[in-house]
Scaffold this motif. Structure first.
Motif, PDB file in Angstrom:
ATOM      1  N   THR A   2       0.833  -1.193   0.000  1.00  0.00           N
ATOM      2  CA  THR A   2       0.000   0.000   0.000  1.00  0.00           C
ATOM      3  C   THR A   2       0.874   1.253   0.000  1.00  0.00           C
ATOM      4  OG1 THR A   2      -1.889   1.052   1.065  1.00  0.00           O
ATOM      5  CG2 THR A   2      -0.215   0.133   2.529  1.00  0.00           C
ATOM      6  N   ILE A   3       0.234   2.368   0.106  1.00  0.00           N
ATOM      7  CA  ILE A   3       0.937   3.639   0.147  1.00  0.00           C
ATOM      8  C   ILE A   3       0.635   4.339   1.471  1.00  0.00           C
ATOM      9  CG2 ILE A   3       0.991   4.013  -2.346  1.00  0.00           C
ATOM     10  CD1 ILE A   3      -1.414   5.989  -1.850  1.00  0.00           C
ATOM     11  N   GLU A   4       1.471   5.269   1.807  1.00  0.00           N
ATOM     12  CA  GLU A   4       1.230   6.206   2.903  1.00  0.00           C
ATOM     13  C   GLU A   4       1.138   7.586   2.263  1.00  0.00           C
ATOM     14  OE1 GLU A   4       0.659   5.150   5.930  1.00  0.00           O
ATOM     15  OE2 GLU A   4       1.307   3.094   5.547  1.00  0.00           O
ATOM     16  N   GLY A  20       5.651   4.793  -1.029  1.00  0.00           N
ATOM     17  CA  GLY A  20       5.339   3.381  -1.227  1.00  0.00           C
ATOM     18  C   GLY A  20       5.285   3.045  -2.704  1.00  0.00           C
ATOM     19  N   HIS A  21       4.410   2.129  -3.054  1.00  0.00           N
ATOM     20  CA  HIS A  21       4.239   1.726  -4.457  1.00  0.00           C
ATOM     21  C   HIS A  21       2.780   1.951  -4.834  1.00  0.00           C
ATOM     22  CE1 HIS A  21       5.043  -0.430  -8.179  1.00  0.00           C
ATOM     23  NE2 HIS A  21       3.848  -0.969  -8.012  1.00  0.00           N
ATOM     24  N   LEU A  22       2.551   2.771  -5.843  1.00  0.00           N
ATOM     25  CA  LEU A  22       1.191   3.069  -6.301  1.00  0.00           C
ATOM     26  C   LEU A  22       0.801   2.045  -7.357  1.00  0.00           C
ATOM     27  CD1 LEU A  22      -1.282   4.833  -6.082  1.00  0.00           C
ATOM     28  CD2 LEU A  22      -0.218   6.467  -7.638  1.00  0.00           C
ATOM     29  N   GLY A  51       8.792  10.058  -2.357  1.00  0.00           N
ATOM     30  CA  GLY A  51       8.836   8.804  -1.611  1.00  0.00           C
ATOM     31  C   GLY A  51       8.224   7.623  -2.336  1.00  0.00           C
ATOM     32  N   LEU A  52       7.810   7.829  -3.577  1.00  0.00           N
ATOM     33  CA  LEU A  52       7.191   6.742  -4.338  1.00  0.00           C
ATOM     34  C   LEU A  52       8.280   5.846  -4.912  1.00  0.00           C
ATOM     35  CD1 LEU A  52       4.220   6.052  -4.956  1.00  0.00           C
ATOM     36  CD2 LEU A  52       4.593   7.007  -7.221  1.00  0.00           C
ATOM     37  N   ARG A  53       8.205   4.552  -4.593  1.00  0.00           N
ATOM     38  CA  ARG A  53       9.205   3.602  -5.090  1.00  0.00           C
ATOM     39  C   ARG A  53       8.882   3.107  -6.493  1.00  0.00           C
ATOM     40  NH1 ARG A  53       8.452   1.951   0.212  1.00  0.00           N
ATOM     41  NH2 ARG A  53       7.252   0.149  -0.428  1.00  0.00           N
ATOM     42  N   GLY A  54       7.654   3.267  -6.914  1.00  0.00           N
ATOM     43  CA  GLY A  54       7.257   2.847  -8.245  1.00  0.00           C
ATOM     44  C   GLY A  54       5.761   2.963  -8.412  1.00  0.00           C
ATOM     45  N   TRP A  55       5.316   2.754  -9.647  1.00  0.00           N
ATOM     46  CA  TRP A  55       3.884   2.832  -9.943  1.00  0.00           C
ATOM     47  C   TRP A  55       3.567   1.901 -11.086  1.00  0.00           C
ATOM     48  CZ3 TRP A  55       3.549   8.624 -11.797  1.00  0.00           C
ATOM     49  CH2 TRP A  55       4.504   8.860 -12.778  1.00  0.00           C
ATOM     50  N   PRO A  83       8.675   8.941 -10.510  1.00  0.00           N
ATOM     51  CA  PRO A  83       9.624   7.826 -10.400  1.00  0.00           C
ATOM     52  C   PRO A  83      10.453   7.648 -11.668  1.00  0.00           C
ATOM     53  CG  PRO A  83       7.457   7.165  -9.642  1.00  0.00           C
ATOM     54  CD  PRO A  83       7.306   8.528 -10.273  1.00  0.00           C
ATOM     55  N   ALA A  84      11.680   7.217 -11.483  1.00  0.00           N
ATOM     56  CA  ALA A  84      12.601   7.036 -12.607  1.00  0.00           C
ATOM     57  C   ALA A  84      12.232   5.840 -13.477  1.00  0.00           C
ATOM     58  CB  ALA A  84      14.026   6.874 -12.091  1.00  0.00           C
ATOM     59  N   ASP A  85      11.389   4.952 -12.962  1.00  0.00           N
ATOM     60  CA  ASP A  85      11.078   3.729 -13.708  1.00  0.00           C
ATOM     61  C   ASP A  85       9.984   3.900 -14.751  1.00  0.00           C
ATOM     62  OD1 ASP A  85       8.946   4.006 -11.975  1.00  0.00           O
ATOM     63  OD2 ASP A  85       8.849   1.898 -11.454  1.00  0.00           O
ATOM     64  N   GLY A  86       9.537   5.088 -14.982  1.00  0.00           N
ATOM     65  CA  GLY A  86       8.504   5.270 -15.999  1.00  0.00           C
ATOM     66  C   GLY A  86       8.074   6.711 -16.095  1.00  0.00           C
ATOM     67  N   SER A  87       7.480   7.041 -17.192  1.00  0.00           N
ATOM     68  CA  SER A  87       6.986   8.396 -17.359  1.00  0.00           C
ATOM     69  C   SER A  87       5.469   8.361 -17.385  1.00  0.00           C
ATOM     70  CB  SER A  87       7.521   9.007 -18.652  1.00  0.00           C
ATOM     71  OG  SER A  87       7.053   8.273 -19.755  1.00  0.00           O
ATOM     72  N   LEU A  88       4.913   9.480 -17.123  1.00  0.00           N
ATOM     73  CA  LEU A  88       3.466   9.608 -17.142  1.00  0.00           C
ATOM     74  C   LEU A  88       3.072  10.244 -18.462  1.00  0.00           C
ATOM     75  CD1 LEU A  88       0.856   9.309 -15.443  1.00  0.00           C
ATOM     76  CD2 LEU A  88       1.176  11.684 -14.804  1.00  0.00           C
ATOM     77  N   VAL A  89       2.363   9.506 -19.271  1.00  0.00           N
ATOM     78  CA  VAL A  89       1.882  10.031 -20.544  1.00  0.00           C
ATOM     79  C   VAL A  89       0.363  10.066 -20.451  1.00  0.00           C
ATOM     80  CG1 VAL A  89       1.828   9.732 -23.039  1.00  0.00           C
ATOM     81  CG2 VAL A  89       3.848   9.010 -21.746  1.00  0.00           C
ATOM     82  N   PRO A  90      -0.166  11.227 -20.083  1.00  0.00           N
ATOM     83  CA  PRO A  90      -1.618  11.312 -19.901  1.00  0.00           C
ATOM     84  C   PRO A  90      -2.355  11.242 -21.230  1.00  0.00           C
ATOM     85  CG  PRO A  90      -0.606  13.452 -19.556  1.00  0.00           C
ATOM     86  CD  PRO A  90       0.500  12.470 -19.790  1.00  0.00           C
TER      87      PRO A  90
END
Length: 131
Positions: A2-4, A20-22, A51-55, A83-90
């Motif tokens: 979960t997330i905080e 956390g992880h979204l 603080g997000l580790r990933g999504w 996060p560095a592991d991905g980009s947000l492409v709305p």
């Protein structure tokens, strides 16, 4: 997993910090945090992802849905430290989502419009958020 979250109301904007992880299991909790933001603040919202580790795909979709939800109330969403592991492409029908490299940059963008504080800052957080 979960997330905080923590939500802080500044002078004329709010900061929603998520840790956390979204992923799929955390989307409902994130949506609840957004409900808290909608009910207790005004002005733009900076979504601090430091603080997000990933999504996951579901997490990214929840963020674009948040942009729509806030736009429906006359507010905007800005992202800080994706996060560095991905980009947000709305999707094309998503409101504009400004992205700041980190929280300090996002806060600096609002500082030039900020007036001196006249009351104590308000903040809410989940029980698991570090104090």
């Amino acid at each position: 997993m979960t997330i905080e979250w923590r939500y802080t109301v500044e002078d004329d904007f709010g900061v929603l910090s998520v840790a956390g992880h979204l992923g799929p299991a955390a989307v409902r909790r994130f949506e609840g945090a957004v409900g808290w933001v909608v009910a207790r603040g005004t002005g733009p919202v900076i979504l601090d992802l430091t603080g997000l580790r990933g999504w996951s795909t579901e997490g990214r979709l929840a963020i674009t849905e948040t942009a729509r939800r806030l736009a429906g109330t006359g507010r905007s969403l800005e992202l800080a430290a994706i996060p560095a592991d991905g980009s947000l492409v709305p999707p094309g029908d998503c409101p504009d989502l400004p992205v700041h490299g980190d929280l300090a940059t996002a806060l600096a963008a609002h500082a030039r419009h900020k007036s001196p504080p006249d009351e104590a800052q308000q903040a809410w957080r989940t029980d698991g958020w570090p104090t």
